[in-house]
Design an enzyme around this catalytic site. Structure first.
Site, mmCIF file in Angstrom:
data_model
loop_
_atom_site.group_PDB
_atom_site.id
_atom_site.type_symbol
_atom_site.label_atom_id
_atom_site.label_comp_id
_atom_site.label_asym_id
_atom_site.label_seq_id
_atom_site.Cartn_x
_atom_site.Cartn_y
_atom_site.Cartn_z
ATOM 1 C CG HIS A 15 7.475 2.199 3.164
ATOM 2 N ND1 HIS A 15 6.978 2.841 4.268
ATOM 3 C CD2 HIS A 15 7.451 3.104 2.157
ATOM 4 C CE1 HIS A 15 6.676 4.089 3.957
ATOM 5 N NE2 HIS A 15 6.956 4.281 2.670
ATOM 6 C CB ALA A 16 5.944 -0.550 7.661
#
Length: 88
Positions: A15-16
């Protein structure tokens, strides 16, 4: 050209936050570094490219690097994947 595969074992996938860590790890290298997953290849120096792959748990990713510091770039990616507990 150097290449290494990783199996993503993190429940959250990439994810980010870990994607940013991966991008930051390779931005200082002159080698072209790419990430392949889900049948697509993106520039690992691009956060938007990495995020666009939607890498989830159980995905196998392949990192390739080509250039004068390709080996160091692959090692930097491996360090981040292990440190962030993203995979093996």
């Amino acid at each position: 050209m150097e290449q290494k595969s990783f199996n993503i074992t993190s429940d959250s996938g990439i994810h980010a936050r870990p994607a940013t860590s991966l991008v930051n790890a390779v931005n200082s290298f002159t080698a072209d570094v790419n990430l392949k997953a889900n049948g697509r290849t993106v520039n690992l120096k691009s956060i938007m490219g990495v995020m666009s792959l939607g890498i989830s748990k159980g995905t196998t990713v392949v990192v390739t690097a080509e250039g004068s510091d390709e080996k160091d770039a692959i090692e930097a990616v491996e360090r981040v994947i292990l440190a962030e507990q993203l995979g093996e």
